[in-house]
Design a protein around this motif. Structure first.
Motif, PDB file in Angstrom:
ATOM      1  N   UNK A  39       0.822  -1.216   0.000  1.00  0.00           N
ATOM      2  CA  UNK A  39       0.000   0.000   0.000  1.00  0.00           C
ATOM      3  C   UNK A  39       0.852   1.261   0.000  1.00  0.00           C
ATOM      4  N   UNK A  40       2.030   1.197   0.607  1.00  0.00           N
ATOM      5  CA  UNK A  40       2.938   2.346   0.625  1.00  0.00           C
ATOM      6  C   UNK A  40       3.677   2.502  -0.699  1.00  0.00           C
ATOM      7  N   UNK A  41       3.642   1.480  -1.551  1.00  0.00           N
ATOM      8  CA  UNK A  41       4.340   1.509  -2.831  1.00  0.00           C
ATOM      9  C   UNK A  41       3.375   1.477  -3.998  1.00  0.00           C
ATOM     10  N   UNK A  42       3.644   0.578  -4.940  1.00  0.00           N
ATOM     11  CA  UNK A  42       2.836   0.532  -6.169  1.00  0.00           C
ATOM     12  C   UNK A  42       1.638  -0.411  -6.084  1.00  0.00           C
ATOM     13  N   UNK A  43       1.394  -0.993  -4.885  1.00  0.00           N
ATOM     14  CA  UNK A  43       0.239  -1.860  -4.613  1.00  0.00           C
ATOM     15  C   UNK A  43       0.293  -3.186  -5.356  1.00  0.00           C
ATOM     16  N   UNK A  44       1.450  -3.564  -5.905  1.00  0.00           N
ATOM     17  CA  UNK A  44       1.570  -4.771  -6.703  1.00  0.00           C
ATOM     18  C   UNK A  44       2.226  -5.898  -5.907  1.00  0.00           C
ATOM     19  N   UNK A  45       1.725  -7.113  -6.133  1.00  0.00           N
ATOM     20  CA  UNK A  45       2.341  -8.312  -5.579  1.00  0.00           C
ATOM     21  C   UNK A  45       2.037  -9.465  -6.529  1.00  0.00           C
ATOM     22  N   UNK A  46       2.654 -10.604  -6.280  1.00  0.00           N
ATOM     23  CA  UNK A  46       2.424 -11.772  -7.109  1.00  0.00           C
ATOM     24  C   UNK A  46       1.597 -12.819  -6.382  1.00  0.00           C
ATOM     25  N   UNK A  47       0.876 -13.623  -7.152  1.00  0.00           N
ATOM     26  CA  UNK A  47       0.069 -14.714  -6.604  1.00  0.00           C
ATOM     27  C   UNK A  47       0.445 -15.982  -7.363  1.00  0.00           C
ATOM     28  N   UNK A  48       0.807 -17.030  -6.613  1.00  0.00           N
ATOM     29  CA  UNK A  48       1.123 -18.316  -7.220  1.00  0.00           C
ATOM     30  C   UNK A  48       0.349 -19.419  -6.518  1.00  0.00           C
ATOM     31  N   UNK A  49       0.217 -20.530  -7.206  1.00  0.00           N
ATOM     32  CA  UNK A  49      -0.474 -21.695  -6.681  1.00  0.00           C
ATOM     33  C   UNK A  49       0.444 -22.477  -5.751  1.00  0.00           C
ATOM     34  N   UNK A  50      -0.097 -22.942  -4.639  1.00  0.00           N
ATOM     35  CA  UNK A  50       0.628 -23.847  -3.756  1.00  0.00           C
ATOM     36  C   UNK A  50       0.442 -25.259  -4.310  1.00  0.00           C
ATOM     37  N   UNK A  51       1.552 -25.890  -4.646  1.00  0.00           N
ATOM     38  CA  UNK A  51       1.508 -27.253  -5.188  1.00  0.00           C
ATOM     39  C   UNK A  51       1.273 -28.273  -4.072  1.00  0.00           C
ATOM     40  N   UNK A  52       1.969 -28.099  -2.955  1.00  0.00           N
ATOM     41  CA  UNK A  52       1.814 -28.962  -1.789  1.00  0.00           C
ATOM     42  C   UNK A  52       1.962 -28.110  -0.545  1.00  0.00           C
ATOM     43  N   UNK A  53       1.193 -28.439   0.481  1.00  0.00           N
ATOM     44  CA  UNK A  53       1.268 -27.711   1.735  1.00  0.00           C
ATOM     45  C   UNK A  53       0.011 -26.896   1.965  1.00  0.00           C
ATOM     46  N   UNK A  54       0.124 -25.960   2.907  1.00  0.00           N
ATOM     47  CA  UNK A  54      -1.025 -25.153   3.311  1.00  0.00           C
ATOM     48  C   UNK A  54      -0.718 -23.671   3.154  1.00  0.00           C
ATOM     49  N   UNK A  55      -1.779 -22.883   3.071  1.00  0.00           N
ATOM     50  CA  UNK A  55      -1.627 -21.430   2.938  1.00  0.00           C
ATOM     51  C   UNK A  55      -1.091 -20.800   4.222  1.00  0.00           C
TER      52      UNK A  55
END
Length: 105
Positions: A39-55
């Protein structure tokens, strides 16, 4: 032309595509920090799929493709959690995972 940059990452148990809306409830401390920095910057981030494990809690195995996302709306709740509405914008490929300190990058 490919652009390489360091990007905060939010691994999820679901796959997203450019153009999709992404509502998020941010409650883990590390992602609260990530949200504040976005929020203090360009508001950008990445989203990837979890192949194994938990969020929650880390220790997951992630795929190396995903989407970039932009925070469009953000509400910080009294206890420090966030309610976000984000928009997935472009495809991305992870070239290298950096240590999850303080959050995935």
């Amino acid at each position: 032309m490919a652009l390489t940059r360091r990007l905060p990452m939010f691994p999820l148990e679901s796959m997203l595509f450019p153009g999709e809306a992404l509502p998020l409830h941010v409650f883990e401390q590390r992602y609260r920090q990530m949200t504040r920095e976005c929020l203090a910057g360009d508001r950008m981030f990445g989203v990837v799929l979890i192949e194994r494990g938990r969020e929650v809690g880390g220790g997951d195995v992630r795929v190396d493709v995903g989407t970039t996302a932009i925070i469009r709306e953000a509400v910080e709740l009294p206890d420090g959690r966030f309610a976000l509405i984000c928009e997935c914008t472009d495809r991305l490929r992870v070239v290298e995972w950096l240590p999850d300190d303080p959050y995935p990058q």
